[in-house]
Design a protein around this motif. Structure first.
Motif, PDB file in Angstrom:
ATOM      1  N   VAL A 115       0.847  -1.183   0.000  1.00 13.25           N
ATOM      2  CA  VAL A 115       0.000   0.000   0.000  1.00 13.25           C
ATOM      3  C   VAL A 115       0.890   1.242   0.000  1.00 13.25           C
ATOM      4  O   VAL A 115       1.843   1.338   0.773  1.00 13.25           O
ATOM      5  CB  VAL A 115      -0.933   0.010   1.224  1.00 13.25           C
ATOM      6  N   CYS A 154      -4.421  -4.762  -5.794  1.00 12.11           N
ATOM      7  CA  CYS A 154      -5.551  -5.325  -5.042  1.00 12.11           C
ATOM      8  C   CYS A 154      -5.084  -5.824  -3.672  1.00 12.11           C
ATOM      9  O   CYS A 154      -3.936  -6.222  -3.511  1.00 12.11           O
ATOM     10  CB  CYS A 154      -6.187  -6.472  -5.814  1.00 12.11           C
ATOM     11  N   THR A 198      -4.472  -5.516   0.607  1.00 10.34           N
ATOM     12  CA  THR A 198      -3.615  -4.633   1.387  1.00 10.34           C
ATOM     13  C   THR A 198      -2.461  -5.448   1.970  1.00 10.34           C
ATOM     14  O   THR A 198      -2.400  -6.665   1.793  1.00 10.34           O
ATOM     15  CB  THR A 198      -4.384  -3.957   2.532  1.00 10.34           C
ATOM     16  N   CYS A 253      -9.597  -3.746  -4.509  1.00 11.25           N
ATOM     17  CA  CYS A 253      -8.514  -3.179  -5.307  1.00 11.25           C
ATOM     18  C   CYS A 253      -8.525  -1.659  -5.176  1.00 11.25           C
ATOM     19  O   CYS A 253      -9.581  -1.031  -5.143  1.00 11.25           O
ATOM     20  CB  CYS A 253      -8.671  -3.568  -6.769  1.00 11.25           C
ATOM     21  N   SER A 254      -7.353  -1.072  -5.107  1.00  7.77           N
ATOM     22  CA  SER A 254      -7.239   0.379  -5.023  1.00  7.77           C
ATOM     23  C   SER A 254      -7.652   1.021  -6.342  1.00  7.77           C
ATOM     24  O   SER A 254      -7.374   0.486  -7.422  1.00  7.77           O
ATOM     25  CB  SER A 254      -5.809   0.778  -4.681  1.00  7.77           C
ATOM     26  N   THR A 255      -8.297   2.173  -6.264  1.00 12.72           N
ATOM     27  CA  THR A 255      -8.638   2.950  -7.464  1.00 12.72           C
ATOM     28  C   THR A 255      -7.708   4.146  -7.624  1.00 12.72           C
ATOM     29  O   THR A 255      -7.773   4.851  -8.633  1.00 12.72           O
ATOM     30  CB  THR A 255     -10.092   3.430  -7.398  1.00 12.72           C
ATOM     31  N   ASP A 256      -6.872   4.390  -6.632  1.00 12.66           N
ATOM     32  CA  ASP A 256      -5.912   5.492  -6.679  1.00 12.66           C
ATOM     33  C   ASP A 256      -4.593   4.939  -7.201  1.00 12.66           C
ATOM     34  O   ASP A 256      -3.680   4.596  -6.442  1.00 12.66           O
ATOM     35  CB  ASP A 256      -5.745   6.086  -5.281  1.00 12.66           C
ATOM     36  N   ARG A 272       0.440   2.847  -6.277  1.00 16.12           N
ATOM     37  CA  ARG A 272      -0.872   2.967  -5.655  1.00 16.12           C
ATOM     38  C   ARG A 272      -0.778   3.980  -4.506  1.00 16.12           C
ATOM     39  O   ARG A 272       0.256   4.087  -3.848  1.00 16.12           O
ATOM     40  CB  ARG A 272      -1.399   1.617  -5.156  1.00 16.12           C
ATOM     41  N   GLU A 273      -1.858   4.743  -4.325  1.00 18.92           N
ATOM     42  CA  GLU A 273      -1.922   5.779  -3.300  1.00 18.92           C
ATOM     43  C   GLU A 273      -0.722   6.736  -3.417  1.00 18.92           C
ATOM     44  O   GLU A 273      -0.532   7.325  -4.463  1.00 18.92           O
ATOM     45  CB  GLU A 273      -2.032   5.160  -1.894  1.00 18.92           C
TER      46      GLU A 273
END
Length: 409
Positions: free
Chosen positions: A197, A217, A219, A227-230, A263-264
């Motif tokens: 993450v 997807c 964590t 799943c992350s969208t960022d 991601r993030e």
């Protein structure tokens, strides 16, 4: 008396059946090991078939490969498909790479039921090193597909052979960085199906053409999390940005390209890049010992310095694959065990540790088991391997992420 020593009297030619030899060991106080056959697969490589009983008194069959790493003609390397995100059978990988024997390797991501619509990847949980080259790093502990590990063990745990030709257990931890806009960030992944993450993962031509969408997807603690969208993805060619995207893509990666997935917070950093900008990416898999691995595969330790690792599940008996080394790292042991026909169960991981200890191992790991358990070896007079155990997968020999191959010049 250890199994390794007891086999000296057996004729080590080709598939010679011997009168059953009953052995006992303190590791199996009330259990006998009956060695039925022994054969010399190749110089420095011996295969024995045996029967025994688990602590629960269930009948078990097994095959044991003993490999002399002091033999200058013998080497060990990773068996792997054409790409990290694919799977193949042990026999096909062994024959394609020219191995004389081998077993299946690490647990791998073989289901995505928790993420509907996400492309499937057969990538392994742990690190992979082949021919001295780092192919992939380990996923976060919480993303691991395999069963629970003993306390204190991480997905970075491996069994491998060093550049010095000595076998050992250890870790292969990712040490890497990405320099973006004069800021150096840690690299969070290398060709793995899940990146941390807030992290950035690098994908090379070794990954293959499989979609990279699974990497964002879950964590670090929950495999089934959404799943992350960022997210963001950047393609580098010879270190220069050639594409920036707000989605994670798929498709083959050229040898001169590197794809970065973030991601993030990692996605924020990648979104700041522009076409033509230079990005420096560096990575290696470190053992922390000063001796690099020439080959390594993920597996959690079950035997260390002659002692069964505490905290293992001592109740779950199953079909198992294990691998280990003698105390000096000059002898390797590969074993596949399964219940006898008509019998359920198998062995627990502590029992596999004890069995390998009887064979002569002081350090050993548990590898993927169940329907994945496969042991292959050359047949006498043949130039290709065949499966020597009885795979329990409904389809026969299962395609797996990787394996351990034995090679003889």
């Amino acid at each position: 008396m250890r199994l390794r020593r007891s086999l000296v009297a057996l004729t080590l030619t080709a598939a010679v059946a011997a009168a059953p030899m009953t052995l006992t060991s303190p590791a199996f106080a009330d259990t006998a090991l009956d060695v039925a056959t022994s054969e010399q697969v190749a110089p420095g490589v011996r295969l024995e078939s045996f029967t025994t009983r688990s602590v629960s008194a269930a009948a078990v069959q097994g095959e044991l490969l003993t490999v002399d790493l002091r033999n200058p003609h013998v080497s060990v390397d990773l068996l792997h498909p054409q790409s990290v995100a694919q799977a193949n059978t042990v026999s096909r990988m062994a024959n394609a790479q020219g191995a004389v024997a081998g077993v299946n390797g690490d647990f791998f991501n073989n289901t995505e039921a928790q993420h509907p619509g996400v492309a499937f990847t057969d990538s392994s949980d742990g690190p992979e090193i082949a021919g001295g080259r780092a192919l992939k790093a380990a996923v976060p502990n919480g993303q691991r597909f395999g069963p629970g590990m003993p306390p204190g063990v991480t997905t970075q745990a491996v069994l491998g052979v060093g550049a010095d030709g000595v076998g050992r257990l250890g870790v292969a931890s990712l040490e890497g960085s990405v320099r973006i806009n004069s800021t150096t960030r840690p690299l969070g992944g290398l060709n793995q199906y899940a990146i941390p993450v807030g992290g950035i993962g690098a994908y090379t031509s070794a990954w293959g053409a499989t979609s990279r969408a699974r990497s964002v997807c879950g964590t670090d603690t929950t495999r089934g999390a959404a799943c992350s969208t960022d997210v963001a993805e950047v393609t580098l060619r010879l270190g220069r940005v050639v594409a920036v995207s707000g989605t994670v893509g798929a498709g083959a990666i050229a040898p001169d390209e590197t794809v970065l997935v973030g991601r993030e917070a990692g996605a924020d950093a990648l979104r700041s890049l522009t076409i033509g900008q230079h990005v420096a990416v560096h990575y290696n898999l470190s053992t922390g010992t000063g001796v690099p691995f020439r080959s390594a595969v993920g597996g959690f330790p079950i035997l260390e310095n002659g002692t069964v690792v505490p905290g293992q599940d001592a109740k779950a008996a199953a079909v198992r694959t294990g691998a280990g080394f003698s105390a000096d790292g000059h002898e390797m042991f590969l074993v596949a065990v399964q219940p006898a026909p008509g019998v359920s169960g198998g062995m627990t991981t502590p029992e596999v540790a004890q069995l390998l200890q009887q064979a002569g191992a002081a350090n050993a790991v548990n590898l993927d088991g169940g329907g994945s358990t496969t042991l292959v070896a050359w047949d006498p007079g043949a130039d290709a391997v065949t499966v020597r155990n009885r795979p329990t997968d409904a389809a026969g020999e299962r395609s797996v992420a990787n394996g351990i191959g034995i090679f003889v010049k």
